[in-house]
Design a protein around this motif. Structure first.
Motif, PDB file in Angstrom:
ATOM      1  N   LEU A  33       1.344  -4.076  -5.890  1.00 39.07           N
ATOM      2  CA  LEU A  33       0.385  -3.236  -5.174  1.00 39.07           C
ATOM      3  C   LEU A  33       0.948  -1.846  -4.884  1.00 39.07           C
ATOM      4  O   LEU A  33       0.216  -0.857  -4.921  1.00 39.07           O
ATOM      5  CB  LEU A  33      -0.040  -3.904  -3.867  1.00 39.07           C
ATOM      6  CG  LEU A  33      -1.128  -4.948  -3.985  1.00 39.07           C
ATOM      7  CD1 LEU A  33      -1.370  -5.634  -2.648  1.00 39.07           C
ATOM      8  CD2 LEU A  33      -2.412  -4.341  -4.495  1.00 39.07           C
ATOM      9  N   PHE A  34       2.240  -1.759  -4.584  1.00 36.97           N
ATOM     10  CA  PHE A  34       2.830  -0.441  -4.336  1.00 36.97           C
ATOM     11  C   PHE A  34       2.752   0.424  -5.589  1.00 36.97           C
ATOM     12  O   PHE A  34       2.487   1.620  -5.508  1.00 36.97           O
ATOM     13  CB  PHE A  34       4.268  -0.559  -3.847  1.00 36.97           C
ATOM     14  CG  PHE A  34       4.361  -0.898  -2.393  1.00 36.97           C
ATOM     15  CD1 PHE A  34       3.813  -0.064  -1.428  1.00 36.97           C
ATOM     16  CD2 PHE A  34       4.999  -2.054  -1.981  1.00 36.97           C
ATOM     17  CE1 PHE A  34       3.889  -0.376  -0.080  1.00 36.97           C
ATOM     18  CE2 PHE A  34       5.088  -2.371  -0.634  1.00 36.97           C
ATOM     19  CZ  PHE A  34       4.525  -1.537   0.322  1.00 36.97           C
ATOM     20  N   PHE A  35       2.950  -0.172  -6.757  1.00 41.49           N
ATOM     21  CA  PHE A  35       2.786   0.586  -8.004  1.00 41.49           C
ATOM     22  C   PHE A  35       1.323   0.969  -8.211  1.00 41.49           C
ATOM     23  O   PHE A  35       1.014   2.082  -8.630  1.00 41.49           O
ATOM     24  CB  PHE A  35       3.303  -0.201  -9.210  1.00 41.49           C
ATOM     25  CG  PHE A  35       4.788  -0.181  -9.337  1.00 41.49           C
ATOM     26  CD1 PHE A  35       5.455   0.980  -9.680  1.00 41.49           C
ATOM     27  CD2 PHE A  35       5.529  -1.334  -9.114  1.00 41.49           C
ATOM     28  CE1 PHE A  35       6.839   1.009  -9.793  1.00 41.49           C
ATOM     29  CE2 PHE A  35       6.909  -1.317  -9.222  1.00 41.49           C
ATOM     30  CZ  PHE A  35       7.565  -0.145  -9.567  1.00 41.49           C
ATOM     31  N   PHE A  36       0.422   0.043  -7.918  1.00 44.07           N
ATOM     32  CA  PHE A  36      -1.018   0.298  -8.103  1.00 44.07           C
ATOM     33  C   PHE A  36      -1.488   1.434  -7.204  1.00 44.07           C
ATOM     34  O   PHE A  36      -2.147   2.370  -7.658  1.00 44.07           O
ATOM     35  CB  PHE A  36      -1.804  -0.987  -7.809  1.00 44.07           C
ATOM     36  CG  PHE A  36      -3.291  -0.813  -7.878  1.00 44.07           C
ATOM     37  CD1 PHE A  36      -3.933  -0.699  -9.095  1.00 44.07           C
ATOM     38  CD2 PHE A  36      -4.054  -0.777  -6.726  1.00 44.07           C
ATOM     39  CE1 PHE A  36      -5.314  -0.544  -9.168  1.00 44.07           C
ATOM     40  CE2 PHE A  36      -5.427  -0.628  -6.782  1.00 44.07           C
ATOM     41  CZ  PHE A  36      -6.058  -0.509  -8.010  1.00 44.07           C
ATOM     42  N   LEU A  41      -0.096   9.269  -6.904  1.00 47.70           N
ATOM     43  CA  LEU A  41       0.811  10.285  -6.364  1.00 47.70           C
ATOM     44  C   LEU A  41       0.993  11.451  -7.326  1.00 47.70           C
ATOM     45  O   LEU A  41       1.052  12.609  -6.901  1.00 47.70           O
ATOM     46  CB  LEU A  41       2.171   9.672  -6.014  1.00 47.70           C
ATOM     47  CG  LEU A  41       2.209   8.813  -4.756  1.00 47.70           C
ATOM     48  CD1 LEU A  41       3.566   8.152  -4.612  1.00 47.70           C
ATOM     49  CD2 LEU A  41       1.882   9.642  -3.530  1.00 47.70           C
ATOM     50  N   SER A  42       1.079  11.166  -8.608  1.00 48.76           N
ATOM     51  CA  SER A  42       1.230  12.251  -9.583  1.00 48.76           C
ATOM     52  C   SER A  42      -0.020  13.118  -9.623  1.00 48.76           C
ATOM     53  O   SER A  42       0.061  14.345  -9.765  1.00 48.76           O
ATOM     54  CB  SER A  42       1.549  11.697 -10.966  1.00 48.76           C
ATOM     55  OG  SER A  42       0.494  10.898 -11.437  1.00 48.76           O
ATOM     56  N   ASP A  80      -2.304 -11.522   8.207  1.00 48.23           N
ATOM     57  CA  ASP A  80      -1.398 -11.733   7.077  1.00 48.23           C
ATOM     58  C   ASP A  80      -0.834 -10.377   6.677  1.00 48.23           C
ATOM     59  O   ASP A  80      -1.518  -9.547   6.094  1.00 48.23           O
ATOM     60  CB  ASP A  80      -2.149 -12.370   5.911  1.00 48.23           C
ATOM     61  CG  ASP A  80      -1.224 -12.779   4.775  1.00 48.23           C
ATOM     62  OD1 ASP A  80      -0.120 -12.194   4.642  1.00 48.23           O
ATOM     63  OD2 ASP A  80      -1.610 -13.682   4.011  1.00 48.23           O
ATOM     64  N   TRP A  81       0.437 -10.165   6.996  1.00 47.57           N
ATOM     65  CA  TRP A  81       1.065  -8.868   6.758  1.00 47.57           C
ATOM     66  C   TRP A  81       1.263  -8.588   5.275  1.00 47.57           C
ATOM     67  O   TRP A  81       1.342  -7.432   4.872  1.00 47.57           O
ATOM     68  CB  TRP A  81       2.384  -8.765   7.526  1.00 47.57           C
ATOM     69  CG  TRP A  81       2.152  -8.937   8.995  1.00 47.57           C
ATOM     70  CD1 TRP A  81       2.502 -10.010   9.763  1.00 47.57           C
ATOM     71  CD2 TRP A  81       1.460  -8.042   9.870  1.00 47.57           C
ATOM     72  NE1 TRP A  81       2.071  -9.833  11.053  1.00 47.57           N
ATOM     73  CE2 TRP A  81       1.436  -8.628  11.146  1.00 47.57           C
ATOM     74  CE3 TRP A  81       0.853  -6.807   9.691  1.00 47.57           C
ATOM     75  CZ2 TRP A  81       0.835  -8.006  12.237  1.00 47.57           C
ATOM     76  CZ3 TRP A  81       0.256  -6.196  10.784  1.00 47.57           C
ATOM     77  CH2 TRP A  81       0.263  -6.803  12.025  1.00 47.57           C
ATOM     78  N   PHE A  82       1.342  -9.629   4.457  1.00 46.90           N
ATOM     79  CA  PHE A  82       1.441  -9.431   3.007  1.00 46.90           C
ATOM     80  C   PHE A  82       0.159  -8.805   2.450  1.00 46.90           C
ATOM     81  O   PHE A  82       0.174  -8.169   1.409  1.00 46.90           O
ATOM     82  CB  PHE A  82       1.720 -10.742   2.272  1.00 46.90           C
ATOM     83  CG  PHE A  82       3.149 -11.172   2.322  1.00 46.90           C
ATOM     84  CD1 PHE A  82       4.158 -10.364   1.835  1.00 46.90           C
ATOM     85  CD2 PHE A  82       3.494 -12.403   2.850  1.00 46.90           C
ATOM     86  CE1 PHE A  82       5.481 -10.748   1.874  1.00 46.90           C
ATOM     87  CE2 PHE A  82       4.816 -12.807   2.890  1.00 46.90           C
ATOM     88  CZ  PHE A  82       5.810 -11.975   2.404  1.00 46.90           C
ATOM     89  N   ILE A  83      -0.943  -8.994   3.116  1.00 50.39           N
ATOM     90  CA  ILE A  83      -2.210  -8.392   2.705  1.00 50.39           C
ATOM     91  C   ILE A  83      -2.427  -7.068   3.439  1.00 50.39           C
ATOM     92  O   ILE A  83      -2.802  -6.069   2.837  1.00 50.39           O
ATOM     93  CB  ILE A  83      -3.389  -9.354   2.966  1.00 50.39           C
ATOM     94  CG1 ILE A  83      -3.229 -10.629   2.141  1.00 50.39           C
ATOM     95  CG2 ILE A  83      -4.723  -8.676   2.664  1.00 50.39           C
ATOM     96  CD1 ILE A  83      -4.236 -11.708   2.470  1.00 50.39           C
ATOM     97  N   PHE A  84      -2.170  -7.072   4.730  1.00 47.66           N
ATOM     98  CA  PHE A  84      -2.479  -5.933   5.585  1.00 47.66           C
ATOM     99  C   PHE A  84      -1.656  -4.681   5.247  1.00 47.66           C
ATOM    100  O   PHE A  84      -2.222  -3.596   5.061  1.00 47.66           O
ATOM    101  CB  PHE A  84      -2.249  -6.335   7.051  1.00 47.66           C
ATOM    102  CG  PHE A  84      -2.435  -5.222   8.035  1.00 47.66           C
ATOM    103  CD1 PHE A  84      -3.702  -4.756   8.328  1.00 47.66           C
ATOM    104  CD2 PHE A  84      -1.353  -4.639   8.665  1.00 47.66           C
ATOM    105  CE1 PHE A  84      -3.885  -3.732   9.230  1.00 47.66           C
ATOM    106  CE2 PHE A  84      -1.525  -3.608   9.566  1.00 47.66           C
ATOM    107  CZ  PHE A  84      -2.804  -3.162   9.857  1.00 47.66           C
ATOM    108  N   ILE A  85      -0.353  -4.794   5.146  1.00 52.56           N
ATOM    109  CA  ILE A  85       0.506  -3.610   5.003  1.00 52.56           C
ATOM    110  C   ILE A  85       0.306  -2.878   3.674  1.00 52.56           C
ATOM    111  O   ILE A  85       0.034  -1.679   3.671  1.00 52.56           O
ATOM    112  CB  ILE A  85       1.983  -3.973   5.256  1.00 52.56           C
ATOM    113  CG1 ILE A  85       2.163  -4.299   6.742  1.00 52.56           C
ATOM    114  CG2 ILE A  85       2.904  -2.834   4.831  1.00 52.56           C
ATOM    115  CD1 ILE A  85       3.522  -4.782   7.128  1.00 52.56           C
ATOM    116  N   PRO A  86       0.425  -3.534   2.511  1.00 51.30           N
ATOM    117  CA  PRO A  86       0.274  -2.758   1.280  1.00 51.30           C
ATOM    118  C   PRO A  86      -1.133  -2.195   1.086  1.00 51.30           C
ATOM    119  O   PRO A  86      -1.298  -1.090   0.578  1.00 51.30           O
ATOM    120  CB  PRO A  86       0.628  -3.739   0.165  1.00 51.30           C
ATOM    121  CG  PRO A  86       0.428  -5.077   0.758  1.00 51.30           C
ATOM    122  CD  PRO A  86       0.725  -4.935   2.219  1.00 51.30           C
ATOM    123  N   ASN A  87      -2.140  -2.937   1.517  1.00 46.89           N
ATOM    124  CA  ASN A  87      -3.500  -2.427   1.379  1.00 46.89           C
ATOM    125  C   ASN A  87      -3.791  -1.337   2.401  1.00 46.89           C
ATOM    126  O   ASN A  87      -4.570  -0.427   2.130  1.00 46.89           O
ATOM    127  CB  ASN A  87      -4.507  -3.571   1.479  1.00 46.89           C
ATOM    128  CG  ASN A  87      -4.492  -4.412   0.231  1.00 46.89           C
ATOM    129  OD1 ASN A  87      -4.872  -3.959  -0.836  1.00 46.89           O
ATOM    130  ND2 ASN A  87      -4.006  -5.638   0.337  1.00 46.89           N
TER     131      ASN A  87
END
Length: 111
Positions: A33-36, A41-42, A80-87
């Motif tokens: 998700l961080f890559f997605f 950014l570019s 669920d922090w695995f869902i909340f933080i990256p999104n």
């Protein structure tokens, strides 16, 4: 597909608990998700450098932002922090794109 087959096969043969599976899969998906969400950014850099927002694809920007907002709300709702933080980070990136699209004019009349 091959990557996920390798990951699941490896986790299966290691003999981990369900909670350990969830943690490992959660970290792998978050990296994805961080890559997605980091991909624009570019484009953001290009927009700031050229002062032209036509490189931001409007339908993709809107759908990615809505997707991130809804998944953030869901992740917060189920805590669920695995869902909340990256999104949540993805939603912020989406709002930055929306802001740039509104503030910096597009030189392309059809963009």
């Amino acid at each position: 597909v091959a990557f996920w087959i390798a990951v699941i096969s490896t986790l299966y043969f290691i003999g981990l608990t369900i909670e350990q599976w969830k943690t490992i899969i959660g970290f792998i998906v978050n990296i994805n998700l961080f890559f997605f969400y980091g991909a624009p950014l570019s484009t953001i850099y290009t927009v700031l450098k050229t002062r032209d927002s036509s490189s931001i694809h409007r339908p993709t920007m809107l759908l990615n932002t809505f997707n991130a907002v809804f998944w953030t709300a869901f992740g917060f709702g189920v805590m669920d922090w695995f869902i909340f933080i990256p999104n949540g980070i993805g939603a912020i990136m989406g709002f930055i794109q929306v802001f740039l699209r509104l503030v910096i004019p597009s030189r392309d009349a059809f963009a």
